[in-house]
Design an enzyme around this catalytic site. Structure first.
Site, PDB file in Angstrom:
ATOM      1  N   THR A  25      -9.231   0.708   6.577  1.00  0.00           N
ATOM      2  CA  THR A  25     -10.078   0.136   5.533  1.00  0.00           C
ATOM      3  C   THR A  25      -9.730  -1.326   5.296  1.00  0.00           C
ATOM      4  O   THR A  25     -10.550  -2.093   4.805  1.00  0.00           O
ATOM      5  CB  THR A  25      -9.924   0.923   4.211  1.00  0.00           C
ATOM      6  N   HIS A  79      -8.590  13.090   7.293  1.00  0.00           N
ATOM      7  CA  HIS A  79      -8.256  11.666   7.463  1.00  0.00           C
ATOM      8  C   HIS A  79      -7.406  11.368   8.692  1.00  0.00           C
ATOM      9  O   HIS A  79      -6.911  10.246   8.835  1.00  0.00           O
ATOM     10  CB  HIS A  79      -7.495  11.141   6.249  1.00  0.00           C
ATOM     11  N   LYS A 120      -0.034  -3.499   7.128  1.00  0.00           N
ATOM     12  CA  LYS A 120      -0.371  -2.073   7.004  1.00  0.00           C
ATOM     13  C   LYS A 120       0.928  -1.319   7.180  1.00  0.00           C
ATOM     14  O   LYS A 120       1.952  -1.909   7.526  1.00  0.00           O
ATOM     15  CB  LYS A 120      -1.398  -1.642   8.051  1.00  0.00           C
ATOM     16  N   ARG A 121       0.927   0.015   6.945  1.00  0.00           N
ATOM     17  CA  ARG A 121       2.137   0.777   7.187  1.00  0.00           C
ATOM     18  C   ARG A 121       2.601   0.586   8.630  1.00  0.00           C
ATOM     19  O   ARG A 121       1.787   0.434   9.538  1.00  0.00           O
ATOM     20  CB  ARG A 121       1.893   2.260   6.888  1.00  0.00           C
ATOM     21  N   LYS A 151     -11.760  -5.141   4.446  1.00  0.00           N
ATOM     22  CA  LYS A 151     -11.364  -6.120   3.432  1.00  0.00           C
ATOM     23  C   LYS A 151     -11.213  -7.510   4.045  1.00  0.00           C
ATOM     24  O   LYS A 151     -11.630  -8.517   3.459  1.00  0.00           O
ATOM     25  CB  LYS A 151     -10.045  -5.694   2.767  1.00  0.00           C
TER      26      LYS A 151
HETATM   27  C1  NTF Z   1      -5.556   7.604   6.738  1.00  0.00           C
HETATM   28  N1  NTF Z   1      -5.011   8.939   6.892  1.00  0.00           N
HETATM   29  C2  NTF Z   1      -5.975   7.069   8.097  1.00  0.00           C
HETATM   30  O1  NTF Z   1      -4.834   6.924   8.915  1.00  0.00           O
HETATM   31  C3  NTF Z   1      -6.725   5.748   7.975  1.00  0.00           C
HETATM   32  O2  NTF Z   1      -7.233   5.359   9.230  1.00  0.00           O
HETATM   33  C4  NTF Z   1      -7.885   5.898   6.995  1.00  0.00           C
HETATM   34  O3  NTF Z   1      -8.505   4.652   6.778  1.00  0.00           O
HETATM   35  C5  NTF Z   1      -7.365   6.430   5.671  1.00  0.00           C
HETATM   36  O4  NTF Z   1      -6.696   7.682   5.881  1.00  0.00           O
HETATM   37  C6  NTF Z   1      -8.477   6.658   4.673  1.00  0.00           C
HETATM   38  O5  NTF Z   1      -9.449   7.493   5.205  1.00  0.00           O
HETATM   39  C7  NTF Z   1      -3.913   9.372   6.270  1.00  0.00           C
HETATM   40  O6  NTF Z   1      -3.238   8.676   5.566  1.00  0.00           O
HETATM   41  C8  NTF Z   1      -3.493  10.793   6.512  1.00  0.00           C
HETATM   42  F1  NTF Z   1      -2.855  11.279   5.476  1.00  0.00           F
HETATM   43  F2  NTF Z   1      -4.523  11.567   6.779  1.00  0.00           F
HETATM   44  F3  NTF Z   1      -2.705  10.847   7.549  1.00  0.00           F
END
Ligand code: NTF
Length: 831
Positions: A678, A374, A567-568, A682
């Protein structure tokens, strides 16, 4: 299926079988019964919280029936199952979702009204299940919804944290973290005190030879912690399939209570030992896209993985099948590297406990696991010090070394004399201290590795896993673009839009086949339809405006353009770019005459998101946003032309209010950094447009909806490296408009300039790693285009409708079907 009641007595059971409420009266009766008996309240003594509890229990009773049957059917059919291992499940609220998935929300609404309650107030009583940080955890939750809806035999496995992601409070413009204790009343979980697993830590390994000269490894001594199962039923939409999410909670093992200490009067310290065991599942680590390498974290990982595998293997052994059939019966998906120790644990079970030969065991292991990556951000890639693993899991470290040895031997045979290749791909990084590279271990131990959007899947194959692609071949690596569940993110969050869509596409079928949205294209030119569409968007904005007024006391005009970034908070997601852009807008407005200012498109810039508690720069960004807001929002010259809002404690249930109210949302990460995203999906699904970079799933969204319907800007991912190089070794000047923004900040316009110095320095004095300055001009130019296009509302709404019509691809149902076919090799179970 096992049953303990003998045949002759079963008739009585069948006769009295409970089947849950069937109509409104039934539902009301169940609510009243639960208030009086389960909650032990006298009749008429029922507040909203009790009404929520009782109504949830009434629904839970129905879920449980479906759930039991689903589990029975899955056991009976004995077909292949998928186990989804995720350290995070960001479920949000369950009550509304259960009502909608069971198709009984109207019944509940009327029933509650007759009992004296408004259903919205009752829904609002529920505490979010916030066992996740952001996109990764929410993706796991969407997957559970899709797997149940599509009737796949699937289980989720996770940890039952006592504290989910912290609650964010904003005090004087700063983030303050408050613990999220959420388990006071949780009707959606079932403790299974009879389903427990003893988990071992520390200890030592002894090796002996058996009569055939084979080496037998024994892992002995150390500490035992007990894992207790808590089960959460997860219903599918419009199907009786209800899958299980099993969350493990840690407890001191019964033998652990130290009677020695107890008898010698040291009662307190023996209680302290108990508490130590319970800390394992106590708290979710609040970092998003960052690995901090904490010892307790790896303990969590092994605890969860070992309990889950014990459970999976126990279930498999009941079927009395041969071990070689394990991968035909079981697929295990690793959600990121967090569960990678499962690979080692299964190998250990097979060779040390079940007595299989290494090769046979390793074949089973690698055929069973799939790994989803991810992120490519180096700071997020997990590595554990060899010494730590040695201490905590001595046998596992030996197995990791053996896996690595066999792997490197095979590499050496195929690529002789390439010592640098061996160094680069080794699972053990020969650094000081030595580290276990979890992502490499996950690749070596899985049969498929996937990224989460096309660009991201290409990037992992050309950067972090480049050598591994050479070694294993391209077929092992694949892409599965993320998706979202339209049940929660359209039907539940935006019921009016869902209803309008249903009226034009032939009912609610689109919720199960999202490609049916394409029927909406026929109505793009229908003026009446566009009007209804616009009214719904406006109504959703009124709801958000009221929420803003009630929480922040700021009045925003629902007719203004709502521009949202939730978002974060992370430098790579570039909220700093957004707020610098907002300041630029403010300065521009201030420099205008009042007449000119009136002609500008009014805006509300809305931010929301949590910063990891230890992420200082992210906290500065939050502080700057709030400081800008407190000046701008009370500037009489500006009025409705610009408002700046920071919404406290962004979470799933707030997303359900915010997303349907957006006109424009921001997905503006530095190209190549956001694996997928994601929320972008949405927002578009809810009839908002996007301003974004060519990153993650934005690229595929553009491909699907057409480039006229999205506002793209900024550096392309293939140019990022070169630009960074020039910053470090060549010219590096700050964009002129951005420099003016910096001057305003440093002049004290938004309070003490020192508070924001690091944010400015990162761009101006350091290497501007995230290319904020490089992208600034195209960002503000693109926002100008947005303003102009928003003036033509008819055209704007047409774009929104067209976009929604073309969003079918982004359903998590499509995504789960791709996993099922391409990675898990499983089929839905007929109901
Ligand atoms: C996150 N990864 C990504 O930063 C996002 O872009 C993605 O949409 C989501 O995963 C879901 O696939 C993480 O949180 C991590 F842990 F991999 F850093």
């Amino acid at each position: 299926v096992e049953a303990s009641i003998p045949e002759p007595q079963r008739e009585a059971w069948t006769k009295h079988e409970f089947s849950g409420f069937k109509d409104k009266d039934d539902f009301e009766r169940e609510v009243v019964r639960h208030v009086e008996t389960t909650l032990a309240r006298s009749i008429y003594n029922c507040d909203e919280s009790a009404a929520y509890s009782a109504a949830s229990l009434a629904f839970r009773d129905r879920l449980v029936k479906d759930w039991n049957k689903t589990q029975q059917r899955q056991t009976f059919t004995d077909s292949k199952r998928i186990y989804y291992l995720s350290l995070e499940f960001l479920m949000g609220r369950a009550f509304d979702n259960a009502m909608l998935n069971l198709g009984a929300k109207d019944t509940a609404k009327e029933g509650l009204a007759e009992l004296g309650f408004r259903i919205e107030d009752i829904i609002g009583q529920e505490h979010d299940a916030a066992l996740g940080n952001g996109g990764l955890g929410r993706l796991a939750a969407c997957f559970l919804d899709s797997m149940a809806t599509l009737n796949y035999p699937a289980w989720g496995y996770g940890l039952r944290y006592r504290y989910g992601i912290f609650k964010q409070e904003i005090i004087d413009g700063y983030q303050v973290e408050v613990p999220d204790y959420w388990l006071d009343f949780n009707p959606w979980e079932f403790p299974r005190h009879d389903v427990t697993v003893d988990i071992q830590f520390f200890g030592q390994v002894s090796k002996t030879q058996d009569e055939n000269g084979k080496t037998i490894a024994k892992w002995e001594g150390g500490d035992i912690v007990k894992a207790v199962a808590y089960d959460v039923p997860t219903p599918g939409y419009d199907t009786p399939s209800t899958n299980n999410l099993r969350l493990w909670s840690s407890k001191a093992a019964s033998g652990e209570f130290d009677f020695q200490k107890f008898n010698s009067g040291d009662y307190e310290s023996s209680v302290a030992d108990q508490q130590r065991a319970e800390t394992i599942s106590a708290v979710l680590y609040p970092n998003d896209n960052l690995d901090r390498g904490k010892e307790l974290r790896v303990k969590q990982q092994y605890f969860w993985v070992a309990a889950s595998l014990y459970d999976i293997v126990r279930r498999f052994k009941k079927t009395k099948r041969k071990w070689s059939e394990f991968p035909d019966q079981i697929a295990i998906q690793l959600n990121d590297t967090h569960p990678t120790l499962a690979i080692v644990e299964l190998q250990r079970i097979l060779i040390d406990i079940e007595g299989l030969e290494w090769d046979e065991a390793w074949n089973i292991v690698t055929s069973t696991f799939g790994y989803t990556n991810h992120t490519v951000l180096p700071e997020a890639l997990e590595k554990w010090p060899v010494g730590l693993i040695q201490h905590l899991l001595p046998r596992h470290l030996q197995i990791i070394y053996d896996i690595n040895l066999f792997f490197l031997h095979s590499v050496e045979r195929r690529f002789p004399n390439d010592r640098d290749l061996l160094r680069r791909v080794s699972i053990i990084e020969e650094s000081q201290p030595k580290m276990v590279r979890m992502a490499f271990l996950a690749v070596v131990g899985s049969h498929k590795v996937n990224g989460v959007a096309e660009l991201h899947s290409d990037l992992i194959q050309t950067t972090i896993f480049k050598d591994l692609v050479t070694i294993f071949g391209e077929d092992k690596f694949t892409n599965v673009t993320n998706g979202i569940t339209p049940r929660r993110w359209l039907h539940q969050a935006n019921p009016r839009l869902s209803e309008l869509i249903a009226s034009k596409t032939g009912g609610y079928e689109f919720l199960k086949d999202l490609t049916l949205l394409n029927k909406l294209e026929l109505f793009v030119d229908d003026k009446e339809f566009r009007k209804e569409w616009a009214e719904i968007k406006y109504a959703n904005k009124v709801v958000l405006a009221k929420y803003i007024k009630s929480t922040l006391g700021v009045s925003v005009n629902p007719a203004a353009l709502f521009d949202v970034q939730v978002k974060r908070i992370h430098e790579y997601k570039r909220q700093q770019l957004n707020i610098f852009g907002v300041i630029h807008r403010y300065l521009t407005l201030k420099a205008m005459s009042p007449e000119e200012r009136k002609k500008q498109q009014p805006r509300v810039s809305i931010f929301g998101g949590k910063a990891a508690p230890g992420y200082w720069m992210a906290k500065q960004i939050i502080h700057l946003i709030n400081s800008v807001g407190s000046l701008v929002n009370k500037d009489a010259d500006i009025g409705d032309a610009l408002k700046v809002i920071f919404l406290e404690d962004y979470n799933v249930s707030k997303a359900e209010i915010i997303i349907p109210a957006s006109d424009l949302s921001e997905h503006i990460s530095t190209a190549g950094t956001e694996a997928s995203g994601t929320s972008n999906m949405k927002f578009v699904l809810n009839g908002g447009l996007i301003i974004g970079t060519c990153d993650g799933a934005n690229i595929e969204i553009t491909r699907e909806i057409g480039q006229d319907n999205i506002f793209l800007f900024g550096t392309l991912s293939e140019d990022v490296e070169d630009l960074r190089h020039t910053h470090t070794y060549g010219e590096h000047t700050v964009d002129q408009d951005l420099a003016k923004v910096f001057d305003a900040i440093q002049g004290g316009m938004f309070g003490e300039p020192n508070d924001f110095q690091a944010m400015i320095s990162a761009v101006r004095d350091h290497s501007d790693y995230y290319l904020v300055s490089d992208d600034f001009q195209s960002y503000i130019d693109t926002h100008k285009m947005v303003d102009e296009e928003y003036q033509n509302q008819e055209e704007w709404i047409s774009k929104c409708i067209r976009s929604v019509a073309r969003m079918g691809f982004f359903s998590s149902d499509r995504c789960i079907n791709e996993y099922a076919e391409g990675i898990w090799n499983i089929e839905p179970l007929a109901v």
